[in-house]
Scaffold this active site. Structure first.
Site, short mmCIF file in Angstrom:
data_model
loop_
_atom_site.label_atom_id
_atom_site.label_comp_id
_atom_site.label_asym_id
_atom_site.label_seq_id
_atom_site.Cartn_x
_atom_site.Cartn_y
_atom_site.Cartn_z
N CYS A 38 0.42 -7.18 17.43
CA CYS A 38 1.76 -6.57 17.47
C CYS A 38 2.85 -7.60 17.69
O CYS A 38 4.02 -7.32 17.50
CB CYS A 38 1.85 -5.56 18.60
SG CYS A 38 0.72 -4.18 18.43
N HIS A 72 -4.12 -1.75 17.84
CA HIS A 72 -5.18 -2.66 17.38
C HIS A 72 -6.52 -2.45 18.07
O HIS A 72 -7.50 -3.07 17.71
CB HIS A 72 -4.72 -4.11 17.54
CG HIS A 72 -3.57 -4.45 16.65
ND1 HIS A 72 -2.26 -4.29 17.04
CD2 HIS A 72 -3.54 -4.89 15.37
CE1 HIS A 72 -1.46 -4.64 16.03
NE2 HIS A 72 -2.23 -4.98 15.01
N LYS A 96 -4.53 7.97 10.67
CA LYS A 96 -3.33 7.20 10.31
C LYS A 96 -3.61 6.07 9.32
O LYS A 96 -4.60 5.38 9.41
CB LYS A 96 -2.73 6.61 11.59
CG LYS A 96 -1.54 5.72 11.35
CD LYS A 96 -1.18 4.93 12.61
CE LYS A 96 -0.45 3.66 12.22
NZ LYS A 96 -0.18 2.77 13.35
N CYS A 150 -4.54 -2.44 23.31
CA CYS A 150 -3.39 -2.13 22.47
C CYS A 150 -3.72 -0.89 21.65
O CYS A 150 -4.75 -0.86 20.99
CB CYS A 150 -3.09 -3.30 21.54
SG CYS A 150 -2.08 -2.82 20.13
N LYS A 188 -0.52 -0.66 8.47
CA LYS A 188 -0.70 -1.95 7.83
C LYS A 188 -1.98 -2.63 8.29
O LYS A 188 -2.53 -3.44 7.60
CB LYS A 188 0.51 -2.86 8.04
CG LYS A 188 1.41 -2.51 9.18
CD LYS A 188 2.68 -3.35 9.15
CE LYS A 188 3.55 -3.05 10.36
NZ LYS A 188 4.84 -3.70 10.32
N HIS A 244 4.18 1.35 2.26
CA HIS A 244 5.26 0.54 1.68
C HIS A 244 5.85 1.24 0.46
O HIS A 244 7.06 1.25 0.26
CB HIS A 244 4.75 -0.81 1.19
CG HIS A 244 4.03 -1.65 2.21
ND1 HIS A 244 2.75 -2.09 2.02
CD2 HIS A 244 4.43 -2.13 3.41
CE1 HIS A 244 2.38 -2.83 3.06
NE2 HIS A 244 3.39 -2.86 3.92
N HIS A 263 0.84 -1.20 0.00
CA HIS A 263 0.00 0.00 0.00
C HIS A 263 0.87 1.24 0.00
O HIS A 263 2.08 1.17 -0.23
CB HIS A 263 -1.01 -0.03 1.16
CG HIS A 263 -0.40 -0.14 2.52
ND1 HIS A 263 0.48 0.81 3.02
CD2 HIS A 263 -0.51 -1.09 3.48
CE1 HIS A 263 0.85 0.45 4.23
NE2 HIS A 263 0.28 -0.71 4.54
N CYS A 295 -0.15 -8.73 22.87
CA CYS A 295 -1.02 -8.44 21.73
C CYS A 295 -0.57 -9.30 20.56
O CYS A 295 0.57 -9.20 20.12
CB CYS A 295 -0.96 -6.96 21.35
SG CYS A 295 -1.89 -6.63 19.82
ZN LIG Z 1 -1.42 -4.54 18.93
#
Ligand SMILES: [Zn+2]
Length: 510
Positions: free
Chosen positions: A129, A146, A295, A143, A298, A21, A18, A126
């Site tokens: 992560c 997430h 933001k 988290c 990914k 990257h 995306h 998590c």
């Molecule tokens: Zn996380």
């Protein structure tokens, strides 16, 4: 020959390529082309990070084995960079055998030296992560990346004595002010290092995860994904031989987005210290592309796909926008409106018009044949040359500091000057007076020097466009490097103009 070694992060195969990257990769490619253009031996590494919980989970969700899943997404990254014309020298996968062997070698070396020990750890983990969180780091118990509550897990694991290296790391960062740049990220890392550094859990029990590199000293564990992936920067060189490793590694310039600052600024240098390897030369950290919604990461949505952008706007126009719009290190906004504005104003109107005007006049007035340049230049001629020499000098400083937007500003400022030169010298009026024909030939010769200089200075940013300019001028790469006034011999024939950047109508259609 001086060397430089440029790396992108290894992209995690849980998402398709995306905007984030693509930006990092385009910057890496631009840097490689730039350093090469000034005589460096430049090596560009990219690839994919393929182990860990997340990949195992994504593979299970899509009903395939982790390896099949990783093969598919890794191939997608590779073909995307190929289609985008990224000049990488090597594409590494963390599932490559030579990488796995090298990771095990490093682990064994650090284990033997006593910097890896067995212990118990409990904490909030998590899975997204792939790391433990301290309670302080959680936001409302979740988290922050997430927005999911991590699970409390307790298990026996292997730990790397990262804490042992805290002082040495602080001293190293203080002794080399551009090790981590821009400055704001260096400050952030030093601030983080004011708190005691904890040891790093570097294993996962195979009872929970099999998709990883087995620890060489305990088959019941696989390697934590960061301790595996970071080593790629060295394993890729080692794979090419001791000479590559010895000469390129100390010249390493990592490029990363700010979300992976901690692994690259803290885990990685301490791992290198423990393994007895030299540190990288620079860690270059960029900000996020922000959409209106916030933001882009990914895991929080992939809106901008590089191949779609290439198909709609052309890769060079897309590259230009990315490099011109973001100040490296800071966040920048992405919108199609801003992209189209830049294409129309900077590329179609300014660059494209100038080139087609000059070539059209050369074609119409002199049948494309370059006219002689007299020894005496007017003040305007000299000022035009000086402006481009200035831009190219400024480019050097800006590129060394990763200020791509400033480098492009300098070139466009010279382009503005060239457009004014056309107005001042008015060859389209002068040509009507037979007495001024020789002067018109000279003016156009200077303007062809502008186009030739553009073919040289734009090459790292917009390689296809630079090549097209060179083809229009019918000059080879050697002639491209000649000083101003020595690019063409009188009688040389150039090609008629072609449209470089079609204007984009605001409904989005060409
Ligand atoms: Zn996380």
């Amino acid at each position: 020959m001086d060397k430089t070694y440029i790396t992108t992060p290894l992209y995690y195969v849980n998402a398709e390529p995306h905007l984030g990257h693509t930006y990092t990769t385009v910057v890496a490619d631009t840097l490689k082309r730039y350093w090469q253009s000034i005589g460096y031996d430049a090596f560009l590494l990219t690839g994919t990070d393929e182990h860990g919980d997340k990949i195992a989970q994504a593979a299970a969700a899509s009903g395939s084995s982790p390896k099949d899943y990783a093969d598919r997404i890794s191939a997608l990254f590779r073909s995307t960079w190929d289609s985008c014309g990224i000049a990488y020298d090597h594409f590494i996968r963390t599932t490559d055998d030579y990488h796995k062997d090298y990771v095990q070698k490093v682990l064994q070396r650090i284990y033997d030296s006593g910097d890896i020990y067995f212990g118990e750890y409990g904490g909030f983990y998590c899975y997204g992560c792939e790391r433990f969180y301290t309670e302080k780091e959680l936001v409302d118990g979740k988290c922050p990346d997430h927005q999911k509550a991590p699970e409390y897990i307790s298990e026996k694991n292997y730990f790397f004595r990262m804490s042992q290296y805290q002082e040495r790391l602080i001293e190293t960062i203080q002794a080399k002010p551009d090790l981590i740049r821009p400055e704001r990220y260096r400050t952030e890392v030093l601030a983080f290092l004011r708190e005691p550094l904890e040891d790093l859990c570097i294993s996962r029990p195979t009872s929970r995860l099999q998709w990883g590199i087995p620890l060489p000293f305990d088959a019941n564990y696989v390697t934590y994904v960061w301790f595996d992936a970071l080593i790629n920067y060295v394993s890729a060189l080692e794979h090419r031989g001791a000479e590559s490793l010895a000469t390129f590694w100390p010249k390493a310039q990592h490029l990363i987005a700010k979300d992976i600052l901690k692994p690259h600024a803290i885990y990685w240098p301490t791992m290198l210290m423990a393994a007895g390897l030299p540190l990288y030369d620079h860690l270059n950290v960029h900000g996020y592309w922000v959409m209106d919604s916030g933001k882009m990461s990914k895991s929080l949505g992939n809106v901008i796909r590089p191949l779609e952008m290439k198909a709609r706007f052309g890769m060079d126009a897309f590259r230009y926008f990315l490099l011109r719009e973001m100040a490296f290190g800071q966040d920048a906004k992405f919108s199609e409106e801003a992209l189209v504005t830049r294409i129309n104003a900077d590329l179609a109107n300014n660059l494209g018009n100038l080139v087609s005007r000059v070539l059209a006049m050369q074609e119409r007035y002199f049948a494309g044949v370059v006219q002689p340049l007299s020894a005496s230049w007017t003040t305007e001629d000299a000022a035009l040359r000086d402006k481009f020499i200035q831009a190219e000098n400024e480019l050097k400083g800006y590129m060394a500091e990763l200020q791509f937007h400033r480098a492009l500003e300098s070139i466009w400022s010279a382009l503005d000057h060239a457009n004014r030169y056309v107005v001042q010298t008015a060859p389209f009026t002068a040509i009507k007076d037979p007495a001024k024909q020789v002067r018109v030939g000279e003016v156009l010769h200077h303007l062809l020097e502008v186009v030739r200089t553009l073919a040289r200075v734009l090459a790292p940013f917009m390689p296809e466009t630079a090549l097209r300019l060179r083809e229009l001028l019918v000059v080879d790469e050697r002639a491209l490097k000649n000083p101003w006034g020595e690019g063409f011999v009188a009688g040389h024939k150039i090609n008629p103009p072609k449209i470089l950047f079609p204007r984009i109508e605001t409904d989005g259609k060409k």
